[in-house]
Every structure is written in C-alpha cells, then in structure tokens.
Design a protein around this motif. Structure first.
Motif, mmCIF file in Angstrom:
data_model
loop_
_atom_site.group_PDB
_atom_site.id
_atom_site.type_symbol
_atom_site.label_atom_id
_atom_site.label_comp_id
_atom_site.label_asym_id
_atom_site.label_seq_id
_atom_site.Cartn_x
_atom_site.Cartn_y
_atom_site.Cartn_z
ATOM 1 N N GLU A 38 0.861 -1.188 0.000
ATOM 2 C CA GLU A 38 0.000 0.000 0.000
ATOM 3 C C GLU A 38 0.895 1.236 0.000
ATOM 4 O O GLU A 38 1.763 1.401 0.871
ATOM 5 N N ALA A 73 -4.356 5.530 3.578
ATOM 6 C CA ALA A 73 -5.153 4.311 3.478
ATOM 7 C C ALA A 73 -5.358 3.690 4.853
ATOM 8 O O ALA A 73 -4.628 3.964 5.815
ATOM 9 N N ASN A 74 -6.370 2.829 4.939
ATOM 10 C CA ASN A 74 -6.622 2.086 6.169
ATOM 11 C C ASN A 74 -6.879 0.628 5.796
ATOM 12 O O ASN A 74 -6.763 0.233 4.637
ATOM 13 N N ALA A 75 -7.290 -0.148 6.784
ATOM 14 C CA ALA A 75 -7.412 -1.592 6.592
ATOM 15 C C ALA A 75 -8.514 -1.969 5.623
ATOM 16 O O ALA A 75 -8.543 -3.088 5.119
ATOM 17 N N SER A 108 -9.735 0.394 3.052
ATOM 18 C CA SER A 108 -9.870 1.335 1.940
ATOM 19 C C SER A 108 -9.485 0.742 0.591
ATOM 20 O O SER A 108 -9.914 1.231 -0.448
ATOM 21 N N ARG A 109 -8.612 -0.315 0.599
ATOM 22 C CA ARG A 109 -8.230 -0.917 -0.690
ATOM 23 C C ARG A 109 -8.200 -2.437 -0.517
ATOM 24 O O ARG A 109 -7.337 -2.981 0.164
ATOM 25 N N SER A 110 -9.147 -3.095 -1.120
ATOM 26 C CA SER A 110 -9.146 -4.550 -1.160
ATOM 27 C C SER A 110 -9.711 -4.981 -2.506
ATOM 28 O O SER A 110 -10.552 -4.292 -3.083
ATOM 29 N N ASN A 156 -5.537 -7.620 0.352
ATOM 30 C CA ASN A 156 -5.549 -6.323 1.021
ATOM 31 C C ASN A 156 -4.106 -5.918 1.266
ATOM 32 O O ASN A 156 -3.439 -6.444 2.153
ATOM 33 N N TYR A 203 -2.805 -3.402 2.537
ATOM 34 C CA TYR A 203 -2.549 -2.692 3.784
ATOM 35 C C TYR A 203 -2.232 -3.701 4.878
ATOM 36 O O TYR A 203 -2.977 -4.656 5.084
ATOM 37 N N ASN A 204 -1.114 -3.529 5.546
ATOM 38 C CA ASN A 204 -0.707 -4.442 6.612
ATOM 39 C C ASN A 204 -1.391 -4.021 7.902
ATOM 40 O O ASN A 204 -1.173 -2.916 8.407
ATOM 41 N N GLY A 243 0.616 -1.132 8.886
ATOM 42 C CA GLY A 243 0.061 -0.026 8.132
ATOM 43 C C GLY A 243 0.548 -0.041 6.691
ATOM 44 O O GLY A 243 0.884 -1.084 6.129
ATOM 45 N N ALA A 244 0.607 1.147 6.074
ATOM 46 C CA ALA A 244 1.046 1.263 4.679
ATOM 47 C C ALA A 244 2.565 1.109 4.590
ATOM 48 O O ALA A 244 3.270 1.041 5.610
#
Length: 957
Positions: free
Chosen positions: A288, A293-295, A297-299, A314, A316-317, A321-322
C-alpha cells in the motif's frame, strides 16, 4: 485447474535473529573473458575472471557494448573447439537455493554477423536454447532458481551443441547468488528441481533495478502500462525485511493501478504465436503506497485468467500499516498467448486495485538424473590423473563427452559409461586404477599415447569386450587378471615394453583377438617357464632392419614376435598349399597364432583358432560353386562366383584371371592383409585356394550387393534405391572400416581402390569395405614419413590427383576416393561419364563444388534423396564434408577419424537424436568406431572442418 495459493512468510522466525534476511548469503559474479578482478563503479559488484572455472575456449577482452551500465558484457569467452560440450564448474554449497543468471552479448565480436544458436544445461538437465539472432542489439539473459542436491559441492553450467545448433557458443557472464532457504520455497525448489525466469516486472518503474538495491542482484525491468492504467509511487521506503523472498524497496515504491474504481487487467502471456501453454509459478508483490489508506480502503479480488478461483488481497498491513510489503505465490498455472490477470475491487473498497511487481517462472520438468554416481566419481579421478580436467560436466548428459559413450537413461537406471576412447590424446603417466570402477565398460582404448608403468587390475570390468593399450610405453608383465574377463574379444598390447610370458588362460581363451607384437615378451605359442626360471628363458628376439627372429628351443618351433617389421618384405611370400581338410587343426610345422593385427612375416593362415583364412582344395571350391555356375561379379582379379559351403554358409569366390598381369601378387597381398585385419565393416576372408596353379579367395557373401547397385541415378543401378538415412548409415559404416585400416593397424593399411562398387551390403544394409587387391602398407609411425612412394594404381574418377602427379600414396589418398563415394551417395551419379547436362563439368567433383559455392544443393541431389525430404542440415553437412575430402592437396583433407565424426553428427541431425544410441543404431554400428575422433587442440595437422562459406550463396534450404 486446481491452484496452490500460498502466503510467503507471515511472521518473523528464528532466522531473523541470525541476520540472513535482507542479505545474500553467497554471490559469485564471473565476468567471462575478463583479464583480472575488478569492481564495477556503477553497480559496485565485484567481478572475477572465469579462468578459475573453465580451461576450454578462447577469450575476447573488448566487445562493443551499446549499454555501458553493464560492464560484464564487455568481454566474452567463445568455444571454437570441435567438442559438443563446454562446462563451467563452480563451487557451491550443498542443499541450498541459488539464483543462477548467465548473460550473452554477441556484439559481432567475430566480425562475421552470424549470431550463433546453442543450448544451456545445468549438470545433466537441458535448461534453455539460446538463439542470438532473435535479440538484435540486446543481450540475452537466462536466469534460473535451482535447489542444489544434498551431496553436491559443485554445479556444472554447460554450453552444448546439438542438431539445432549453429555457429560458435559463447558466454559473457555468469552469476551465482545463494538466497535464504525459504525463498522461492514453493512449489518447485526441492532438491534437484528448478524454475526458469520468464519475466520479472517492476510495475510503474522507469529504470532497471539491480544490485546493490537488490542484494540478490535480480534484474527488475521497468513496466509502465498504457492507458487506461496509471502509476502511483512514493518516496517513502517500503519495509521489506519480514519476508524470505526479499522484496526490494525501490521496486515496491512504484505500482500500477486504475484511475477509477474499476478492474485492473494485466497481460501475462507466453509470447507465443499460438495457444500452446507453459506451466508456470507466479509471485505477486503488493504494498500500500497511500499514506491515508486504512485496513478497508483498498481490497480486491485477484483472479488469474478468470478461472473461478479467486483470492482476496488487502495490501494494507493490519499491524504495520502502509508501506509494508506482502507477497503471494500461485503455482501450476498455464500461461498462453492471451493469458491475463484480473484484479476486481471488492465490495466496500474505495481505492482501485494495484500491483507493485510480478515474477513469472516456468515450471521446468524435474531435473534429469545424472550419470551413475560411481561412474562419475571414477571418471573425475581419471580426468585428474590424465590431465583431462578441461572436460567438465556430466560425462553422459545432456550430450556425452567426445571420448565417452553411454547407455541410455531408463525409468529405473541412470546412464552408464560403456565406452572410453582416448586414442591419440597425448596422455602421459600411468593408467589410473579407477578405470576398473567403470564396471559397465565395454570398450577401453588408450592406445597411441605416452602411458607408462604396469597394466592395472581390470578384472572388475566383467563386460569389457575391447581393450586397446598398444603403442605406449607400458612395462611389466601381462597380468593374469585379464584372463578373468569373460567377454574380452580384443586385447591389443603391441608396441610396449611388456616382458615375461602370455598367461596360459589368455593363450587358450576362445575367440580372443590378441596382439603382443613389438614387446620383449614371449608370444602366444611360448610355454611358460618352470619354477625358478626367468620369464624370458629360451627367448631371444633380435630386431635388425625389422626382421623378426625365430628361435627353436627343445625341438619345438616357437614364434616370438618382437618389434613390427619396418619393411613390406613377406608381401610376396608363398602361401601354404591347400590342405585336403580345411578344418584340420595345426598344419605341417605351422605355428599357431591369434588373429587380428599380426606381424606380416608370420600370417595366421592355418585356421587353427577359427579366425584365420582356411585353405580349401580346388575340388571343394568346385563343389561349393556348382562348378562355377553362377557368376555374380567381376573385377581386376577375375570373376566372382556364388557358392555355398558344405556347412551351409554362403560365400563369394573370387577366381584369379591368369591373364591378369598382377594376379599372383594381388592374391598374396589380399590373403595376407585380410588374414590380419578384423573389423565389423570389412569383408571377412574365410579361406583361399592355391592348388595346381589355381588361385581363389573365399569371402563371406553379402546379400544386398554393392552400394553402386543401389544408387538410383547410376546406369549401373539394378536394385532398390537407398533412402537418405540408409545412405548415411552406409557411409558411416564404410568410413569406420577405412578408419580401422588407417589407425587400428600398424603399419597402417592404405586401401588404394575405394569406390562404391567395393562397398558391399549385408541383408540388414550394414556396409563393409571389400577388395584389398591393390592395398599397400603405409609408413611406420616411428619413421616420421607421411607417405610411401609407389606406382599409381586405382580406378578412374576416384584416383587422388596428388597421388597421380607425385606417386606419393598416403591415407588421405583413400580420403579423396571416399569423398567421391560420398558425392555418389548424394548425387546418384558416377564420378565420370555421368550424364551431366554440362559436358564441361563431366567430373562430379567440380560439378558439385561449383554448385555448392553457388549455394545450390537442390540441383545435385539424387531424386531418391530429395523425395524422402531429408533434414537439409544433414545433407549440407555431408555435401560439405565430401568437398573437403576431395580437396586437391592431401594436407587440406580431413583424416578418416574426422570423417567418421562428421558423419555421426550428420546422422544426429537427421534423427534429431539426444545423443544416446538406440538398439537399432547399435546393430547398425552407428557410433561404434575403431578409434575416437578427437579434435585435439594444438594438433596442427588436423583439418578444421568449417564449411560455412559454402552456405552463403543463394541456396534453397
């Protein structure tokens, strides 16, 4: 299709504490052809020259490079030697994973504008095919991930040639990078398996990335997708130290995505023009790059080629985090010309999918099991002992070493070394005892070298058939252990310094062709001394002008052979008259002796051992031929008749024409020659008759007649035409027979009348050379002479022009004649008076030479060859070889051993053979010759068979 989906390394393990993540464990960077070690100022890689890892080949220190960022492409090593395989031997750690990359930059270094084609292998497994003509001004790179075997301490990285190869193999660089064991651990990198890199993509990147940014020195290619996709990037470093696979921060700082919340489709194709599939493993790299971004927001859902099997991604870790890497791997996917990856936004996602990088590896078949390990170990010791360490790699696979022949690989058995032929390899020292460990060995030829010391115990070689140790400096006695090899058929020990007596068991061994001439050792008819006696009591051998001394001891006539005679005395000696019982043992005072290459002074004509020519009475010959009722041929010696002996064996009987001015001399000559030579590709003399002024020769009968009778275009053709494969086999058979005369006999034998009508065929189309009436002994090797002077004899159209003009006869006179035979095989025409449309070119040699120089091979081909659609590379090889054989000057012609080798290669081209011999090939003697065909480096009188200038015309291929 079922998929294996795996997450590569989810958490820190104990290995992290050892500091092995994020660093390469071991890296060997080899700049092939470099003169010295250096450090590249751009990449900071330390490069080593390659002479520590290989001794073959030649180097070019300055190759024009279009891209100066790759210093390792500025030199290369190329391999012009006449070998099939050239191997780098690199030390590695056992049971470890390596990334191995080789680079090839042609750069027209040879000013020939002919980019080569060749193969690459790791150990015994073919890896890839390099065709430099496809890369233009780009370098070719081959990269593989390989898990070394538990027992391995080295890797052989080999360049080799086969029927698809062209030109001279070369290599620019070779890199071995050891990686952490769990890198690329699924699904292919088990012991001995490998994956070959197809593509490595740095999505969104604009420059190549390699070491030191990637400590494994992987090469990441920039991949910028066109609209409707876009790229995103971040200056923030991307953390990568939680994964064995070691994502690279600079690679992960860029990605490709969609400008809208829509699917992202990426091509993952094979590059093939058809729909053929390649099994592959894919590694997807995600991170990411949006700091906001958050957990959730992008999947997105990752779907490979819309197969129905999907994975939710996903990037995002959740913990970190990103700007944190993750890697997903998919195995056993089939890549075709239209394969794609589809990433579709998941419900609730507010950002479109992205991908940072991708690696695609082809799943190669499992590594091929190498040659039997005990054979390999024995050969490695032999190579060290005999200074043959430049011959690296697996001895049998993918192609065998030039001096090795191997059994085929089966589902249950590894390849075994069955033949070692090192004749004339300038070997020194003693014979290594490790030869006895090659327990499948059937042929061992170490003749015509400089070996000394005793003959080792070879009793363990229970399948050995042929042992040639002649023409060395061996000493000591003939070991009893040779008597306990049940399969031994040939034992050539002539011209050494062996002493003592021949063991009784060898003297009485049935079917053994034994030659001990030229040794101070008592011959096969000598009795062993009693207890306390010296081994040579009662034996005195005087060598004066090449005359063999004969000593009578205790009333028993003993023939003890010492040095070979240096003259041709005895060629005109009288033969014993026919005995009424041709199968009766012994003879009136005649000494017994083994067949094979024996001294001319004492030919074995008594037939006591079942191998010499047997005397027949005139009445027996008359009965066998039904009073000479069926004539099957005629020659300079006289007519030839069909016959059948009392035991049912079919024979051909040559009857001397008493009007022939040279009948008697030819008769004596042919009987003595054929009584001393034995080879599968020479017609066997079974007997003779010399009675009441009658002179007759009794030969084995060959049912298919002469080669000339089978050549379609010849006016003399009376039998079914031979196809191209049969013509290749026949040519090789005949060449092997001639090679034996030139190298397996001492002094050598020059046939002097090679022609298509003197090559006969068995019912299985195995060719045998016949008619030795005009043969002559060549010069003794020790004399230093290159020819003998003699009256010109032979057949018009086949006669060596150099022999005609100088009266100097040499082996290469036979080579010229054989070259004419090859032209007959190609064209189906006689050498002269051949009906050519251009009467000014009625000589077949000039006609074919002019046609080939014009690049036109189609017009010279026999329609029977053209109609069977042969491999044209095979046809060209034979045509070019024939033209080389008929060069006007003998020094420009190849030796027969070279001709044999080239014909074998022509057969491989025609068959598309992998190098192993089939049972049919073995039965037709393909690949079996009296001597090997070594192209020795530095041997100035060997002719390099390079015919490429013939193919530069406007030929139709």
């Amino acid at each position: 299709m079922g998929y294996l989906v795996f997450r590569v390394v989810l958490a820190l393990l104990a290995l992290n504490a050892q500091g092995t993540w994020g660093q390469v464990l071991d890296m060997i960077s080899i700049d092939c052809g470099a003169a010295r070690k250096y450090t590249d100022p751009v990449t900071n890689i330390s490069w080593a020259p390659d002479d520590e890892y290989i001794s073959a080949g030649q180097t070019v220190a300055a190759v024009p490079v279009t891209d100066g960022s790759y210093s390792e492409l500025g030199s290369l090593r190329y391999f012009p030697e006449k070998r099939e395989k050239f191997c780098y031997v690199v030390p590695i750690k056992p049971n470890s994973t390596y990334i191995i990359r080789s680079s090839y930059w042609y750069g027209n270094y040879d000013q020939m504008n002919t980019p080569p084609k060749f193969n690459i292998a790791i150990d015994s497994t073919t890896l890839s095919f390099v065709d430099m003509s496809q890369f233009g001004d780009q370098a070719k790179q081959v990269e593989v991930i390989y898990r070394t075997k538990v027992s391995a301490t080295t890797i052989s990285y080999c360049l080799f040639k086969d029927s698809t190869s062209k030109g001279t193999p070369f290599i620019s660089s070779l890199v071995f990078s050891q990686v952490p064991d769990r890198s690329y651990s699924y699904p292919r990198t088990l012991e001995g398996n490998f994956m070959i890199l197809w593509q490595r993509r740095n999505y969104g990147g604009s420059v190549w990335i390699r070491y030191p940014d990637d400590v494994l020195d992987r090469l990441w290619a920039p991949w910028v997708e066109s609209s409707p996709l876009t790229t995103i990037s971040t200056p923030t470093p991307v953390d990568d130290n939680t994964y064995f696979l070691k994502p690279v921060s600079k690679v992960m700082q860029t990605a490709v995505t969609s400008p809208t919340l829509s699917p992202v489709v990426l091509p993952v194709n094979s590059g093939a023009s058809d729909a053929s599939a390649m099994e592959a493993t894919l590694y997807f790299y995600f991170a990411e790059l949006d700091a906001s971004a958050n957990a959730t927001s992008r999947s997105f859902v990752l779907d490979y080629q819309k197969t129905g099997t999907t994975t939710l991604i996903n990037p995002y870790n959740a913990t970190e985090g990103a700007f944190r890497s993750s890697v997903w791997g998919y195995s056993t996917f089939s890549i075709t010309s239209n394969s794609v990856i589809t990433m579709t936004p998941a419900p609730g996602s507010i950002n479109p999918p992205l991908m940072n990088a991708l690696e695609i590896y082809l799943n190669r078949p499992d590594a091929v099991a190498g040659t039997n390990e005990l054979d390999v170990a024995a050969l490695e010791k032999i190579k060290v002992a005999l200074s043959l360490t430049g011959w690296g790699g697996d001895p049998c696979l993918p192609v065998p070493l030039s001096w090795v022949l191997c059994s085929p690989v089966t589902a249950t058995e590894a390849a075994r070394v069955i033949s070692v032929r090192l004749s004339r390899y300038n070997l020194t020292g003693i014979i290594p005892v490790e030869f006895a460990e090659l327990t499948a060995l059937q042929t061992l030829w170490l003749d015509n070298n400089k070996l000394v010391g005793n003959i080792p115990n070879l009793q363990k070689l229970q399948q050995l058939k042929s042992l040639h140790l002649n023409d060395n400096g061996l000493s000591g006695s003939i070991p009893d252990s040779l008597s306990f090899i049940p399969t031994l058929e040939e034992l050539f020990l002539q011209n050494n310094n062996l002493t003592g007596t021949v063991p009784d068991a060898l003297k009485s061994k049935s079917g053994l062709n034994l030659n001990i001439n030229g040794n101070p050792v008592c011959g096969p008819t000598c009795s062993n001394p009693g207890p306390g006696s010296k081994s040579n009591v009662g034996l005195i051998a005087g060598v004066v002008g090449g005359v063999v001394g004969v000593l009578v001891v205790g009333g028993i006539l003993l023939f003890c052979f010492c040095r070979k005679r240096r003259t041709t005395e005895g060629m005109g000696q009288k033969l014993p008259k026919s005995n009424s019982d041709p199968y009766k043992s012994g003879g009136k005072g005649k000494g017994k002796g083994k067949g094979g290459v024996s001294n001319f002074a004492v030919p074995d004509l008594s037939g006591t051992n079942g191998q010499g020519a047997k005397p027949f009475s005139h009445a027996e010959i008359k009965a066998a031929t039904s009073n000479f009722s069926t004539q099957i041929g005629a020659g300079g010696f006289g007519p030839v008749y069909y016959g059948k002996l009392a035991n049912g064996r079919e024979v051909a009987v040559k009857v001397s024409d008493m009007n022939s001015r040279q009948g008697a001399a030819e008769f004596n000559n042919e009987v003595q020659l054929l009584s001393r030579v034995h080879h599968r590709n020479l017609v066997s003399l079974l007997g003779y008759c010399q009675e009441d002024g009658k002179q007759m020769l009794v030969y084995e009968y060959l049912h298919k007649g002469t080669v000339r009778e089978h050549l379609w275009g010849s006016p003399l053709a009376t039998k079914e035409p031979l196809d191209w494969k049969q013509r290749l086999d026949v040519s090789l058979n005949a060449a092997q027979g001639l090679e034996y005369l030139h190298t397996g006999c001492s002094p050598i034998i020059i046939h002097r009348d090679i022609k298509s009508s003197n090559i006969l065929l068995t019912d299985k189309y195995v060719a045998k050379v016949a008619d030795f009436g005009l043969s002559r002994l060549g010069p003794e090797e020790s004399s230093g002479a290159t020819h003998v002077s003699t009256v010109v004899k032979g057949t018009a159209g086949y006669l060596d022009p150099e022999f005609w003009s100088t009266n100097h006869l040499s082996e290469r006179s036979d080579v010229f004649s054989f070259g004419v035979v090859l032209l007959e095989v190609l064209c189906g025409r006689q050498p002269i008076n051949n009906g050519l449309p251009d009467k000014s070119q009625s000589n077949i040699v000039e006609w074919v030479r002019n046609s080939l120089l014009a690049g036109d091979i189609e017009s010279i081909l026999d329609p029977a060859v053209r109609d069977c659609h042969p491999n044209m590379d095979s046809v060209w090889k034979v045509a070019e070889l024939a033209i080389q054989c008929v060069e006007p000057r003998g020094i420009h012609r190849p030796w027969m051993r070279d001709v044999v080798k080239e014909l074998r290669e022509a057969i491989v081209l025609e068959d598309g053979d992998s190098g192993a011999l089939s049972e049919m090939d073995r039965s037709n003697n393909i690949g079996t010759s009296s001597t090997p065909a070594p192209y020795m480096e530095g041997n100035s009188d060997d002719v390099s068979l390079n015919f490429e200038h013939y193919r530069k015309g406007p030929q139709v291929r």
